[in-house]
Design a protein around this motif. Structure first.
Motif, PDB file in Angstrom:
ATOM      1  N   GLU A 161       0.829  -1.205   0.000  1.00 44.83           N
ATOM      2  CA  GLU A 161       0.000   0.000   0.000  1.00 44.83           C
ATOM      3  C   GLU A 161       0.865   1.258   0.000  1.00 44.83           C
ATOM      4  O   GLU A 161       0.543   2.255  -0.657  1.00 44.83           O
ATOM      5  N   THR A 162       1.976   1.201   0.745  1.00 45.32           N
ATOM      6  CA  THR A 162       2.872   2.362   0.841  1.00 45.32           C
ATOM      7  C   THR A 162       3.566   2.634  -0.492  1.00 45.32           C
ATOM      8  O   THR A 162       3.801   3.796  -0.853  1.00 45.32           O
ATOM      9  N   ALA A 163       3.901   1.580  -1.219  1.00 50.12           N
ATOM     10  CA  ALA A 163       4.610   1.731  -2.493  1.00 50.12           C
ATOM     11  C   ALA A 163       3.798   2.553  -3.487  1.00 50.12           C
ATOM     12  O   ALA A 163       4.366   3.252  -4.340  1.00 50.12           O
ATOM     13  N   THR A 164       2.473   2.495  -3.377  1.00 54.04           N
ATOM     14  CA  THR A 164       1.618   3.256  -4.294  1.00 54.04           C
ATOM     15  C   THR A 164       1.645   4.753  -3.985  1.00 54.04           C
ATOM     16  O   THR A 164       1.202   5.550  -4.799  1.00 54.04           O
ATOM     17  N   GLN A 165       2.165   5.110  -2.794  1.00 54.98           N
ATOM     18  CA  GLN A 165       2.205   6.518  -2.393  1.00 54.98           C
ATOM     19  C   GLN A 165       3.502   7.208  -2.811  1.00 54.98           C
ATOM     20  O   GLN A 165       3.658   8.407  -2.588  1.00 54.98           O
ATOM     21  N   GLY A 166       4.425   6.453  -3.372  1.00 55.12           N
ATOM     22  CA  GLY A 166       5.660   7.067  -3.853  1.00 55.12           C
ATOM     23  C   GLY A 166       6.893   6.517  -3.158  1.00 55.12           C
ATOM     24  O   GLY A 166       6.817   5.845  -2.121  1.00 55.12           O
ATOM     25  N   ILE A 167       8.036   6.822  -3.726  1.00 56.58           N
ATOM     26  CA  ILE A 167       9.303   6.293  -3.251  1.00 56.58           C
ATOM     27  C   ILE A 167       9.647   6.794  -1.851  1.00 56.58           C
ATOM     28  O   ILE A 167      10.201   6.052  -1.025  1.00 56.58           O
ATOM     29  N   PHE A 168       9.307   8.050  -1.532  1.00 54.33           N
ATOM     30  CA  PHE A 168       9.670   8.589  -0.219  1.00 54.33           C
ATOM     31  C   PHE A 168       8.863   7.933   0.896  1.00 54.33           C
ATOM     32  O   PHE A 168       9.374   7.704   2.001  1.00 54.33           O
ATOM     33  N   ALA A 169       7.602   7.614   0.625  1.00 55.00           N
ATOM     34  CA  ALA A 169       6.782   6.912   1.614  1.00 55.00           C
ATOM     35  C   ALA A 169       7.336   5.519   1.862  1.00 55.00           C
ATOM     36  O   ALA A 169       7.392   5.037   3.003  1.00 55.00           O
ATOM     37  N   LEU A 170       7.792   4.858   0.789  1.00 57.89           N
ATOM     38  CA  LEU A 170       8.364   3.514   0.918  1.00 57.89           C
ATOM     39  C   LEU A 170       9.691   3.559   1.678  1.00 57.89           C
ATOM     40  O   LEU A 170       9.969   2.694   2.505  1.00 57.89           O
ATOM     41  N   LEU A 171      10.490   4.601   1.419  1.00 58.52           N
ATOM     42  CA  LEU A 171      11.753   4.760   2.143  1.00 58.52           C
ATOM     43  C   LEU A 171      11.502   4.970   3.634  1.00 58.52           C
ATOM     44  O   LEU A 171      12.241   4.453   4.481  1.00 58.52           O
ATOM     45  N   SER A 172      10.459   5.730   3.980  1.00 63.45           N
ATOM     46  CA  SER A 172      10.115   5.963   5.389  1.00 63.45           C
ATOM     47  C   SER A 172       9.768   4.656   6.075  1.00 63.45           C
ATOM     48  O   SER A 172      10.178   4.405   7.213  1.00 63.45           O
ATOM     49  N   LEU A 173       8.998   3.812   5.383  1.00 57.35           N
ATOM     50  CA  LEU A 173       8.639   2.518   5.943  1.00 57.35           C
ATOM     51  C   LEU A 173       9.875   1.652   6.140  1.00 57.35           C
ATOM     52  O   LEU A 173      10.023   0.985   7.172  1.00 57.35           O
ATOM     53  N   MET A 174      10.778   1.671   5.159  1.00 54.10           N
ATOM     54  CA  MET A 174      12.010   0.884   5.262  1.00 54.10           C
ATOM     55  C   MET A 174      12.842   1.333   6.459  1.00 54.10           C
ATOM     56  O   MET A 174      13.370   0.502   7.207  1.00 54.10           O
ATOM     57  N   ALA A 175      12.955   2.644   6.642  1.00 49.52           N
ATOM     58  CA  ALA A 175      13.731   3.172   7.769  1.00 49.52           C
ATOM     59  C   ALA A 175      13.079   2.800   9.096  1.00 49.52           C
ATOM     60  O   ALA A 175      13.762   2.415  10.061  1.00 49.52           O
ATOM     61  N   PHE A 176      11.757   2.889   9.144  1.00 50.91           N
ATOM     62  CA  PHE A 176      11.017   2.536  10.361  1.00 50.91           C
ATOM     63  C   PHE A 176      11.235   1.071  10.723  1.00 50.91           C
ATOM     64  O   PHE A 176      11.502   0.735  11.884  1.00 50.91           O
ATOM     65  N   LEU A 177      11.148   0.190   9.734  1.00 52.79           N
ATOM     66  CA  LEU A 177      11.340  -1.235   9.979  1.00 52.79           C
ATOM     67  C   LEU A 177      12.785  -1.533  10.385  1.00 52.79           C
ATOM     68  O   LEU A 177      13.033  -2.401  11.234  1.00 52.79           O
ATOM     69  N   SER A 178      13.737  -0.825   9.794  1.00 58.74           N
ATOM     70  CA  SER A 178      15.152  -1.038  10.126  1.00 58.74           C
ATOM     71  C   SER A 178      15.429  -0.698  11.590  1.00 58.74           C
ATOM     72  O   SER A 178      16.126  -1.442  12.292  1.00 58.74           O
ATOM     73  N   VAL A 179      14.865   0.420  12.049  1.00 58.15           N
ATOM     74  CA  VAL A 179      15.043   0.819  13.451  1.00 58.15           C
ATOM     75  C   VAL A 179      14.382  -0.205  14.364  1.00 58.15           C
ATOM     76  O   VAL A 179      14.935  -0.598  15.398  1.00 58.15           O
ATOM     77  N   ASN A 180      13.183  -0.671  13.980  1.00 53.04           N
ATOM     78  CA  ASN A 180      12.475  -1.681  14.764  1.00 53.04           C
ATOM     79  C   ASN A 180      13.295  -2.956  14.911  1.00 53.04           C
ATOM     80  O   ASN A 180      13.483  -3.464  16.024  1.00 53.04           O
ATOM     81  N   LEU A 181      13.766  -3.467  13.778  1.00 58.38           N
ATOM     82  CA  LEU A 181      14.513  -4.721  13.793  1.00 58.38           C
ATOM     83  C   LEU A 181      15.832  -4.569  14.554  1.00 58.38           C
ATOM     84  O   LEU A 181      16.247  -5.490  15.263  1.00 58.38           O
ATOM     85  N   GLY A 182      16.470  -3.413  14.395  1.00 61.32           N
ATOM     86  CA  GLY A 182      17.725  -3.170  15.102  1.00 61.32           C
ATOM     87  C   GLY A 182      17.541  -3.188  16.608  1.00 61.32           C
ATOM     88  O   GLY A 182      18.352  -3.778  17.341  1.00 61.32           O
ATOM     89  N   LEU A 183      16.466  -2.553  17.090  1.00 64.93           N
ATOM     90  CA  LEU A 183      16.215  -2.510  18.526  1.00 64.93           C
ATOM     91  C   LEU A 183      15.830  -3.887  19.056  1.00 64.93           C
ATOM     92  O   LEU A 183      16.322  -4.325  20.101  1.00 64.93           O
ATOM     93  N   ILE A 184      14.948  -4.582  18.338  1.00 61.75           N
ATOM     94  CA  ILE A 184      14.512  -5.911  18.776  1.00 61.75           C
ATOM     95  C   ILE A 184      15.693  -6.875  18.844  1.00 61.75           C
ATOM     96  O   ILE A 184      15.794  -7.702  19.757  1.00 61.75           O
ATOM     97  N   ASN A 185      16.618  -6.748  17.894  1.00 63.14           N
ATOM     98  CA  ASN A 185      17.759  -7.669  17.825  1.00 63.14           C
ATOM     99  C   ASN A 185      18.691  -7.541  19.016  1.00 63.14           C
ATOM    100  O   ASN A 185      19.408  -8.499  19.353  1.00 63.14           O
ATOM    101  N   ILE A 186      18.714  -6.369  19.672  1.00 59.81           N
ATOM    102  CA  ILE A 186      19.620  -6.199  20.821  1.00 59.81           C
ATOM    103  C   ILE A 186      18.920  -6.421  22.158  1.00 59.81           C
ATOM    104  O   ILE A 186      19.516  -6.221  23.214  1.00 59.81           O
ATOM    105  N   LEU A 187      17.645  -6.845  22.108  1.00 64.16           N
ATOM    106  CA  LEU A 187      16.964  -7.191  23.359  1.00 64.16           C
ATOM    107  C   LEU A 187      17.613  -8.440  23.949  1.00 64.16           C
ATOM    108  O   LEU A 187      18.035  -9.340  23.221  1.00 64.16           O
ATOM    109  N   PRO A 188      17.710  -8.524  25.281  1.00 66.58           N
ATOM    110  CA  PRO A 188      18.368  -9.686  25.915  1.00 66.58           C
ATOM    111  C   PRO A 188      17.509 -10.942  25.880  1.00 66.58           C
ATOM    112  O   PRO A 188      17.156 -11.522  26.910  1.00 66.58           O
ATOM    113  N   ILE A 189      17.146 -11.366  24.673  1.00 65.26           N
ATOM    114  CA  ILE A 189      16.343 -12.569  24.479  1.00 65.26           C
ATOM    115  C   ILE A 189      17.232 -13.640  23.857  1.00 65.26           C
ATOM    116  O   ILE A 189      17.850 -13.397  22.817  1.00 65.26           O
ATOM    117  N   PRO A 190      17.330 -14.817  24.475  1.00 63.38           N
ATOM    118  CA  PRO A 190      18.157 -15.890  23.896  1.00 63.38           C
ATOM    119  C   PRO A 190      17.759 -16.192  22.458  1.00 63.38           C
ATOM    120  O   PRO A 190      16.582 -16.256  22.132  1.00 63.38           O
TER     121      PRO A 190
END
Length: 244
Positions: A161-190
């Motif tokens: 759905e975001t891709a239909t709104q343009g490249i900048f909207a898609l880039l925002s989603l990519m950045a948001f997901l990257s920050v999410n995954l980065g934070l989750i990956n450093i949680l002290p979970i085995p």
């Protein structure tokens, strides 16, 4: 870097402090009342409002309540009652019920130089991290249901759905997901990098390496937990799609 690039290309938006309406959500109380973009709200319950902040404070403080609204359109004045809806939002680190009528402020776009773009990009990342830490805390406290989490299926749907709104909207989603995954990956979970770091820190404190069997057991428990979490979120995604 993505956020900085976006700010450098698109500039930033400053909120107009007036009570002039910049946007109206479809099928919202404001939409049903007949409010229009550029209308200026003048009073709420006969209390004069002169700024967007003071106006929204009154609305947020009255979820599911009928308010008397007065507004100006060009040279005409109108007045009518409006029933607010309620929405659960994170306010000062906790879930609070606030009132809403479905309006957004007027925004003014302006260009930014490289220094300000970098500052705004870094600020956006730290704001996202703060929001995610608060969300994780509320999730563990039970204030937020795991059913509200989105998994791969919903992410793919949102990305399409975001891709239909343009490249900048898609880039925002990519950045948001990257920050999410980065934070989750450093949680002290085995099973995650944060879990490996936690084990290394524990071994450093005790100055003794944990037995291999214990390490393997911890990692296996972590993987089982992550697998159950993954399946639960996938089921939630499927149910959302079928119920939408």
């Amino acid at each position: 870097c993505i956020f900085t690039f976006q700010f450098s290309q698109n500039g930033t938006y400053d909120i107009d402090e007036s009570t002039q309406i910049g946007g109206i959500m479809d099928n919202s109380p404001a939409y049903d009342l007949g409010l229009q973009v550029d209308d200026q709200i003048t009073t709420i319950n006969n209390n004069s409002v002169h700024s967007w902040e003071s106006m929204t404070k009154l609305i947020h403080a009255n979820p599911n309540q009928k308010l008397l609204l007065s507004w100006k359109r060009e040279n005409e004045f109108f007045s009518d009652s409006i029933l607010t809806i309620s929405s659960n939002r994170i306010v000062e680190g906790d879930i609070s019920e606030i009132g809403m009528i479905g309006i957004s402020p007027l925004l003014h776009n302006r260009d930014t130089n490289l220094k300000e773009s970098i500052y705004l990009g870094v600020t956006r990342v730290f704001n996202l991290i703060d929001m995610m830490i608060t969300t994780i805390k509320l999730l563990f406290l039970g204030s937020i249901s795991i059913n509200e989490m989105a998994g791969p299926i919903m992410i793919a749907k949102v990305a399409g759905e975001t891709a239909t709104q343009g490249i900048f909207a898609l880039l925002s989603l990519m950045a948001f997901l990257s920050v999410n995954l980065g934070l989750i990956n450093i949680l002290p979970i085995p099973g995650l990098d944060g879990g490996h770091i936690a084990i290394v820190l524990i071994e450093g404190l005790y100055r003794k390496e944990l037995p291999i069997k214990i390490k393997m057991g911890i990692q296996q428990l972590g993987m089982i937990f992550l697998f159950i979490l993954f399946i639960t979120i996938m089921i939630n995604d499927i149910l959302r799609i079928f119920n939408s």
